[in-house]
Motif scaffolding. Structure first.
Motif, PDB file in Angstrom:
ATOM      1  N   LEU A   1       0.875  -1.157   0.000  1.00 36.30           N
ATOM      2  CA  LEU A   1       0.000   0.000   0.000  1.00 36.30           C
ATOM      3  C   LEU A   1       0.916   1.213   0.000  1.00 36.30           C
ATOM      4  O   LEU A   1       1.675   1.422   0.949  1.00 36.30           O
ATOM      5  CB  LEU A   1      -0.897  -0.004   1.238  1.00 36.30           C
ATOM      6  CG  LEU A   1      -1.786  -1.233   1.404  1.00 36.30           C
ATOM      7  CD1 LEU A   1      -2.495  -1.195   2.747  1.00 36.30           C
ATOM      8  CD2 LEU A   1      -2.788  -1.328   0.273  1.00 36.30           C
TER       9      LEU A   1
ATOM     10  N   ALA B   1       0.631   1.036  -9.425  1.00 31.24           N
ATOM     11  CA  ALA B   1      -0.805   0.783  -9.246  1.00 31.24           C
ATOM     12  C   ALA B   1      -1.458   0.412 -10.567  1.00 31.24           C
ATOM     13  O   ALA B   1      -2.293  -0.511 -10.626  1.00 31.24           O
ATOM     14  CB  ALA B   1      -1.473   2.009  -8.635  1.00 31.24           C
TER      15      ALA B   1
ATOM     16  N   ARG C   1      -1.313  -0.724  -4.398  1.00 36.40           N
ATOM     17  CA  ARG C   1      -2.473   0.141  -4.262  1.00 36.40           C
ATOM     18  C   ARG C   1      -2.030   1.438  -3.595  1.00 36.40           C
ATOM     19  O   ARG C   1      -1.038   1.465  -2.864  1.00 36.40           O
ATOM     20  CB  ARG C   1      -3.571  -0.544  -3.447  1.00 36.40           C
ATOM     21  CG  ARG C   1      -4.201  -1.722  -4.199  1.00 36.40           C
ATOM     22  CD  ARG C   1      -5.399  -2.287  -3.490  1.00 36.40           C
ATOM     23  NE  ARG C   1      -6.100  -3.256  -4.324  1.00 36.40           N
ATOM     24  CZ  ARG C   1      -7.204  -3.880  -3.966  1.00 36.40           C
ATOM     25  NH1 ARG C   1      -7.744  -3.641  -2.762  1.00 36.40           N
ATOM     26  NH2 ARG C   1      -7.784  -4.746  -4.780  1.00 36.40           N
TER      27      ARG C   1
ATOM     28  N   LEU D   1      -2.782   4.857  -1.227  1.00 36.32           N
ATOM     29  CA  LEU D   1      -3.548   5.559  -0.203  1.00 36.32           C
ATOM     30  C   LEU D   1      -3.031   6.995  -0.143  1.00 36.32           C
ATOM     31  O   LEU D   1      -1.820   7.212  -0.054  1.00 36.32           O
ATOM     32  CB  LEU D   1      -3.381   4.903   1.171  1.00 36.32           C
ATOM     33  CG  LEU D   1      -4.044   3.548   1.402  1.00 36.32           C
ATOM     34  CD1 LEU D   1      -3.675   3.022   2.788  1.00 36.32           C
ATOM     35  CD2 LEU D   1      -5.552   3.639   1.260  1.00 36.32           C
TER      36      LEU D   1
ATOM     37  N   SER E   1      -6.788   9.725   3.642  1.00 39.34           N
ATOM     38  CA  SER E   1      -6.972   8.360   4.131  1.00 39.34           C
ATOM     39  C   SER E   1      -7.084   8.338   5.651  1.00 39.34           C
ATOM     40  O   SER E   1      -6.319   8.990   6.362  1.00 39.34           O
ATOM     41  CB  SER E   1      -5.811   7.466   3.692  1.00 39.34           C
ATOM     42  OG  SER E   1      -5.782   7.342   2.283  1.00 39.34           O
TER      43      SER E   1
ATOM     44  N   ASP F   1      -9.510   3.344   6.496  1.00 43.53           N
ATOM     45  CA  ASP F   1      -9.143   3.062   5.107  1.00 43.53           C
ATOM     46  C   ASP F   1      -7.933   2.141   5.048  1.00 43.53           C
ATOM     47  O   ASP F   1      -7.883   1.212   4.227  1.00 43.53           O
ATOM     48  CB  ASP F   1      -8.817   4.363   4.371  1.00 43.53           C
ATOM     49  CG  ASP F   1     -10.023   5.264   4.183  1.00 43.53           C
ATOM     50  OD1 ASP F   1     -11.152   4.738   4.070  1.00 43.53           O
ATOM     51  OD2 ASP F   1      -9.830   6.503   4.160  1.00 43.53           O
ATOM     52  N   LEU F   2      -6.966   2.388   5.916  1.00 42.86           N
ATOM     53  CA  LEU F   2      -5.782   1.539   5.940  1.00 42.86           C
ATOM     54  C   LEU F   2      -6.133   0.130   6.378  1.00 42.86           C
ATOM     55  O   LEU F   2      -5.684  -0.856   5.780  1.00 42.86           O
ATOM     56  CB  LEU F   2      -4.730   2.136   6.874  1.00 42.86           C
ATOM     57  CG  LEU F   2      -3.446   1.310   7.053  1.00 42.86           C
ATOM     58  CD1 LEU F   2      -2.703   1.173   5.734  1.00 42.86           C
ATOM     59  CD2 LEU F   2      -2.535   1.940   8.097  1.00 42.86           C
TER      60      LEU F   2
ATOM     61  N   SER G   1      -8.969  -1.387   6.073  1.00 47.45           N
ATOM     62  CA  SER G   1      -9.700  -2.032   4.985  1.00 47.45           C
ATOM     63  C   SER G   1      -8.770  -2.478   3.868  1.00 47.45           C
ATOM     64  O   SER G   1      -8.902  -3.592   3.338  1.00 47.45           O
ATOM     65  CB  SER G   1     -10.759  -1.065   4.438  1.00 47.45           C
ATOM     66  OG  SER G   1     -11.421  -1.629   3.328  1.00 47.45           O
ATOM     67  N   ALA G   2      -7.804  -1.635   3.511  1.00 47.80           N
ATOM     68  CA  ALA G   2      -6.898  -1.968   2.418  1.00 47.80           C
ATOM     69  C   ALA G   2      -5.984  -3.137   2.783  1.00 47.80           C
ATOM     70  O   ALA G   2      -5.753  -4.040   1.966  1.00 47.80           O
ATOM     71  CB  ALA G   2      -6.060  -0.741   2.048  1.00 47.80           C
TER      72      ALA G   2
ATOM     73  N   ASP H   1      -8.044  -6.332   2.691  1.00 46.85           N
ATOM     74  CA  ASP H   1      -8.278  -6.833   1.334  1.00 46.85           C
ATOM     75  C   ASP H   1      -7.125  -7.707   0.869  1.00 46.85           C
ATOM     76  O   ASP H   1      -7.339  -8.764   0.246  1.00 46.85           O
ATOM     77  CB  ASP H   1      -8.441  -5.659   0.361  1.00 46.85           C
ATOM     78  CG  ASP H   1      -9.756  -4.931   0.523  1.00 46.85           C
ATOM     79  OD1 ASP H   1     -10.672  -5.484   1.181  1.00 46.85           O
ATOM     80  OD2 ASP H   1      -9.887  -3.812  -0.010  1.00 46.85           O
ATOM     81  N   LEU H   2      -5.916  -7.304   1.182  1.00 47.73           N
ATOM     82  CA  LEU H   2      -4.756  -8.064   0.730  1.00 47.73           C
ATOM     83  C   LEU H   2      -4.569  -9.351   1.526  1.00 47.73           C
ATOM     84  O   LEU H   2      -4.325 -10.421   0.961  1.00 47.73           O
ATOM     85  CB  LEU H   2      -3.496  -7.201   0.833  1.00 47.73           C
ATOM     86  CG  LEU H   2      -3.464  -5.926  -0.022  1.00 47.73           C
ATOM     87  CD1 LEU H   2      -2.124  -5.215   0.142  1.00 47.73           C
ATOM     88  CD2 LEU H   2      -3.702  -6.243  -1.482  1.00 47.73           C
TER      89      LEU H   2
END
Length: 399
Positions: free
Chosen positions: A287, A307, A313, A315, A320, A324-325, A327-328, A331-332
């Motif tokens: 990220l 990206a 990805r 941020l 952010s 948000d962090l 969540s990101a 996801d990974l």
């Protein structure tokens, strides 16, 4: 078989940040392996001293004064530039190189100017997608340039520009995750989040991650944390982890980045070009939080390359939130197929022989690569007229 080279001595100016020192050191090691003598010109900053610790054996190291060019410091900048030029002249009076390579930043100016005045072959490397001010200026007198991203060529005025990638030290390609985790005291059976803001730290990244750590630890109880803080933020970051009761490997700086990256599952990182090249070398999904005040917004543009390829990805620091962090990262960590896809994209961006390509270009004094050379993957971009591309047949004629 590589023909015998007439290049016996090379000066490399690479001081000021880890993003200049580490690629310069990689090229120095490639040249040294060919039996070429190398002098490294660095700055007196602590980051240079730490970066070279234990890695400069067999290399002569000279220190140059360094002052960045900002709005109100032109007189001090010019004085430092003049002193750097005079130091370089004194070195070259006793040890005249066959080539001078600048790795970016104004530490490169003194040695390149001194080499140019003596008729030495002068070249530079630009790792970012947008050339820095020093390289834009030095390109006007350089004989050749090497770039990490093809987009950098559009703003460079020099005789020849070759896409070589950004050099990464060999140890990034030999470390294994199991061995790296063992060396760092981590459990190879559990995921690792690596946080790094660059060789001098990043307050915005440190604050964002510190606020997100409790939520990440709650969502992923087995997650291990490695956090490189920079010197100024280490106490605040340690306090944040301690307050949350979360164990972590916290250091202001690490001279074992190959192990740190090899052990990690996911990284949160600034998007300096050297760090991106290292991420690609170890296939580490990240990220990216671009430094918003970087000159010409080059970190944002660097991040966009990765990206858009699906290798990372982005941020935005200003917009952010810790959520948000979280969540990101989630996801990974929760999507093995996504991680696998990013691994493949990183492999596509990796240039394993970047240091060898630059070493070849130096030995050939900026000429197009000969048939069978390791530089054959590099593409000719400019012929000294900004924006005008060389036709392939023109380059073949020169070769």
């Amino acid at each position: 078989m590589r023909p015998e080279s007439s290049v016996r001595r090379v000066a490399i100016a690479c001081g000021g940040t880890g993003g200049h020192v580490f690629p310069g050191l990689a090229v120095a090691q490639a040249l040294k392996a060919r039996g070429i003598e190398v002098v490294l010109f660095v700055s007196p900053k602590d980051v240079d001293r730490r970066a070279l610790h234990g890695k400069s054996a067999g290399l002569r190291v000279e220190s140059l004064p360094m002052v960045g060019l900002t709005g109100g410091n032109l007189p001090s900048f010019l004085r430092a530039l003049w002193r750097g030029y005079r130091v370089s002249q004194r070195v070259f009076a006793d040890w005249l190189p066959d080539a001078v390579l600048g790795m970016g930043g104004f530490t490169s100016a003194g040695p390149i100017l001194a080499g140019w005045r003596r008729g030495v072959f002068c070249c530079f490397h630009e790792s970012n997608s947008v050339p820095g001010r020093a390289n834009r200026w030095l390109a006007r007198i350089a004989d050749a340039g090497f770039v990490g991203f093809s987009s950098a060529s559009e703003k460079l005025r020099t005789a020849r520009v070759w896409v070589t990638g950004t050099p990464v030290r060999p140890e990034f390609r030999t470390a294994t995750r199991k061995a790296a985790c063992s060396a760092l005291g981590l459990d190879a059976g559990r995921p690792v989040l690596l946080v790094m803001g660059g060789s001098q730290g990043a307050r915005g990244v440190n604050q964002l991650v510190s606020e997100a750590v409790p939520g990440l630890a709650e969502r992923f109880p087995s997650l291990q944390f490695c956090h490189l803080t920079g010197v100024s933020d280490q106490d605040a970051v340690r306090a944040a982890y301690a307050a949350a009761g979360i164990p972590a490997l916290i250091q202001p700086f690490s001279d074992r980045m190959d192990q740190m990256m090899s052990a990690a599952t996911v990284a949160v990182s600034r998007s300096g070009a050297s760090s991106l090249a290292e991420l690609a070398a170890v296939r580490l999904p990240a990220l990216l939080v671009p430094y918003p005040n970087a000159t010409d917004n080059h970190q944002r543009l660097n991040a966009e390359v990765y990206a858009s390829a699906g290798a990372a990805r982005i941020l935005e620091q200003a917009s952010s939130s810790p959520e948000d962090l979280i969540s990101a990262v989630s996801d990974l960590l929760q999507d093995p197929e996504l991680l696998s896809s990013m691994h493949g994209a990183l492999a596509g961006l990796d240039v394993p022989d970047a240091a060898e390509r630059i070493a070849n270009g130096i030995e050939r004094r900026g000429l197009p690569p000969s048939e069978g050379s390791e530089l054959t993957a590099a593409q000719p971009l400019l012929d000294g007229r900004p924006g005008r591309r060389l036709a392939r047949e023109q380059m073949e004629e020169v070769a």
